[in-house]
Write a protein that holds these residues in place. Structure first.
Motif, PDB file in Angstrom:
ATOM      1  N   MET A   1       0.841  -1.192   0.000  1.00 57.31           N
ATOM      2  CA  MET A   1       0.000   0.000   0.000  1.00 57.31           C
ATOM      3  C   MET A   1       0.884   1.253   0.000  1.00 57.31           C
ATOM      4  O   MET A   1       1.894   1.306   0.704  1.00 57.31           O
ATOM      5  N   ASP A   2       0.518   2.233  -0.813  1.00 57.36           N
ATOM      6  CA  ASP A   2       1.288   3.467  -0.878  1.00 57.36           C
ATOM      7  C   ASP A   2       1.260   4.197   0.456  1.00 57.36           C
ATOM      8  O   ASP A   2       0.244   4.203   1.159  1.00 57.36           O
ATOM      9  N   LYS A   3       2.388   4.823   0.787  1.00 55.08           N
ATOM     10  CA  LYS A   3       2.487   5.601   2.020  1.00 55.08           C
ATOM     11  C   LYS A   3       2.517   7.089   1.659  1.00 55.08           C
ATOM     12  O   LYS A   3       3.480   7.569   1.063  1.00 55.08           O
ATOM     13  N   HIS A   4       1.469   7.806   2.040  1.00 56.98           N
ATOM     14  CA  HIS A   4       1.370   9.242   1.790  1.00 56.98           C
ATOM     15  C   HIS A   4       1.669  10.003   3.074  1.00 56.98           C
ATOM     16  O   HIS A   4       1.297   9.566   4.166  1.00 56.98           O
ATOM     17  N   LEU A   5       2.321  11.158   2.932  1.00 59.10           N
ATOM     18  CA  LEU A   5       2.656  11.977   4.095  1.00 59.10           C
ATOM     19  C   LEU A   5       2.483  13.449   3.762  1.00 59.10           C
ATOM     20  O   LEU A   5       3.044  13.947   2.780  1.00 59.10           O
ATOM     21  N   HIS A   6       1.684  14.158   4.572  1.00 64.03           N
ATOM     22  CA  HIS A   6       1.605  15.614   4.475  1.00 64.03           C
ATOM     23  C   HIS A   6       2.756  16.216   5.253  1.00 64.03           C
ATOM     24  O   HIS A   6       3.009  15.832   6.409  1.00 64.03           O
ATOM     25  N   ILE A   7       3.465  17.172   4.651  1.00 64.61           N
ATOM     26  CA  ILE A   7       4.502  17.918   5.352  1.00 64.61           C
ATOM     27  C   ILE A   7       4.169  19.403   5.254  1.00 64.61           C
ATOM     28  O   ILE A   7       3.993  19.929   4.150  1.00 64.61           O
ATOM     29  N   ILE A   8       4.094  20.066   6.397  1.00 65.34           N
ATOM     30  CA  ILE A   8       3.836  21.513   6.426  1.00 65.34           C
ATOM     31  C   ILE A   8       5.146  22.217   6.746  1.00 65.34           C
ATOM     32  O   ILE A   8       5.773  21.946   7.783  1.00 65.34           O
ATOM     33  N   ALA A   9       5.576  23.111   5.857  1.00 71.50           N
ATOM     34  CA  ALA A   9       6.841  23.827   6.028  1.00 71.50           C
ATOM     35  C   ALA A   9       6.579  25.294   6.324  1.00 71.50           C
ATOM     36  O   ALA A   9       5.700  25.908   5.716  1.00 71.50           O
ATOM     37  N   PHE A  10       7.344  25.867   7.252  1.00 71.17           N
ATOM     38  CA  PHE A  10       7.115  27.267   7.631  1.00 71.17           C
ATOM     39  C   PHE A  10       7.517  28.236   6.518  1.00 71.17           C
ATOM     40  O   PHE A  10       7.116  29.388   6.500  1.00 71.17           O
ATOM     41  N   THR A  11       8.336  27.767   5.567  1.00 71.10           N
ATOM     42  CA  THR A  11       8.670  28.530   4.370  1.00 71.10           C
ATOM     43  C   THR A  11       9.020  27.540   3.271  1.00 71.10           C
ATOM     44  O   THR A  11       8.953  26.329   3.482  1.00 71.10           O
ATOM     45  N   ILE A  12       9.392  28.021   2.108  1.00 70.25           N
ATOM     46  CA  ILE A  12       9.718  27.132   0.999  1.00 70.25           C
ATOM     47  C   ILE A  12      11.103  26.533   1.220  1.00 70.25           C
ATOM     48  O   ILE A  12      12.078  27.273   1.379  1.00 70.25           O
TER      49      ILE A  12
END
Length: 379
Positions: free
Chosen positions: A1-12
């Motif tokens: 099964m594919d593993k998806h991950l959201h990553i939130i970055a404070f800047t680019i």
């Protein structure tokens, strides 16, 4: 099964010598190589979309930060409240993938009950309230001092409250792990080394350099204070060559650095120029007191330079203290610099340093560990 991950970055994220931005850029590549499908969400600062990120991410989303009065809150720190974004939250709520928040800056969703059942991980780059307290002490103006001091008070309360709301925390230094464990009673925190360029350490460092080097963002008060201290308290006594380099120095610092024949200042060097200066320096000096986090510029000097001297309070990792000379007073710096300046950096020192650094800062192994923490995959 594919593993998806959201990553939130404070800047680019991009590959420059700058804390969490640097760490995240190389983390994206390492996680992609582990088969992770990354959904990157970043707050932009007039840089615009970066096509390079598409190589490592399944999707990339950009958001505008609420700057100025729009981002101010009476309860939450500005670095957090200014990144509250309903468009971001709506996107995250379309699935149930794990969420990695890069820095306390990106953790507003911990206050949102809609995310109570989600896996939520926080990457700590500092103990932020201590960092902002340091900034308040060295800020150039009264308003800056007031802002940083207020922010440090709000951050302390916020960080302590966040401990019970995240699934786990991953810190860049052992010292910060100890702080969260002992002061905030956080039981779900681990050390995760910063991700670094794979090319670091490829050059041979042995031999003798040409000068001592202090570098950093010179627009930040703590770095300007350190540079002036070096000029007035250390190099005025020993008169060995000193180069100060970094972003946006003040006129005051430029004047002081060029006042003597043995010192000079290089303003706003590009990345290639900065790396060249680090490689050619005989001693890289870091007198600023960083009591939290782990400065990327020190790791850069250890991987790519020769001798390093750091302040004793900066030795947040035992691994670093083994590879650096430690100093506290001006007399310490004078004694160590005078001794090391006459000593070539040897092949044995280079090999010892590379062995230890590549053991700790191993992107592939650390990415596998991170995947294991999130999904339970065997490392």
């Amino acid at each position: 099964m594919d593993k998806h991950l959201h990553i939130i970055a404070f800047t680019i994220p991009y590959p420059v010598d700058y804390g969490g931005v640097f760490d995240l850029f190389y983390k994206l590549k390492a996680l992609k190589e582990e088969g992770i499908l990354i959904h990157l969400h970043c707050f932009e600062y007039n840089r615009g979309p970066q096509s390079e990120l598409n190589k490592y991410c399944y999707s990339v989303n950009y958001y505008t930060r609420n700057k100025g009065h729009k981002g101010i809150s009476a309860v939450y720190p500005y670095i957090v409240s200014s990144r509250k974004n309903e468009q971001l939250f709506s996107t995250l709520l379309k699935d149930d993938y794990p969420i990695l928040m890069e820095g306390i800056h990106c953790t507003y969703l911990l206050q949102d009950e809609r995310f109570n059942q989600r896996k939520k991980y926080v990457r700590l780059h500092n103990v932020e309230h201590l960092y902002y307290r340091q900034l308040s002490k060295t800020a150039r103006s009264f308003l800056q001092k007031l802002f940083f001091f207020r922010e440090s008070i709000l951050l302390k309360k916020y960080e302590q409250n966040a401990v019970s709301k995240a699934t786990a925390f991953w810190s860049v230094s052992h010292k910060d792990v100890d702080f969260y464990t002992n002061k905030f009673h956080c039981s779900l925190i681990d050390f995760l080394p910063v991700y670094l360029p794979e090319s670091w350490g490829d050059r041979s460092s042995e031999g003798k350099g040409y000068y001592c080097l202090f570098h950093g963002d010179l627009s930040i008060g703590i770095n300007e204070t350190a540079a002036i201290w070096l000029l007035e308290k250390v190099f005025k006594q020993i008169k060995l060559p000193l180069v100060i380099a970094g972003k946006n120095p003040s006129k005051k610092l430029e004047k002081l650095a060029h006042a003597e024949k043995y010192s000079c200042l290089v303003a706003n060097p590009n990345e290639k120029e900065m790396q060249d200066m680090i490689t050619k320096a005989h001693i890289n000096i870091f007198p600023a007191m960083h009591s939290t986090g782990i400065p990327i510029k020190i790791l850069n000097a250890l991987f790519n330079g020769k001798y390093c001297i750091i302040n004793k309070t900066t030795a947040a990792m035992t691994e670093l203290s083994e590879l650096c000379s430690l100093a506290a007073t001006a007399e310490d710096y004078i004694e160590i610099i005078t001794a090391l300046y006459q000593e070539p950096f040897t092949i044995l020192q280079t090999d010892k340093r590379k062995k230890l650094l590549h053991t700790v800062f191993n992107n592939s192994r650390n990415a596998k560990q991170q995947v294991n923490w999130i999904w339970g995959k065997d490392v």
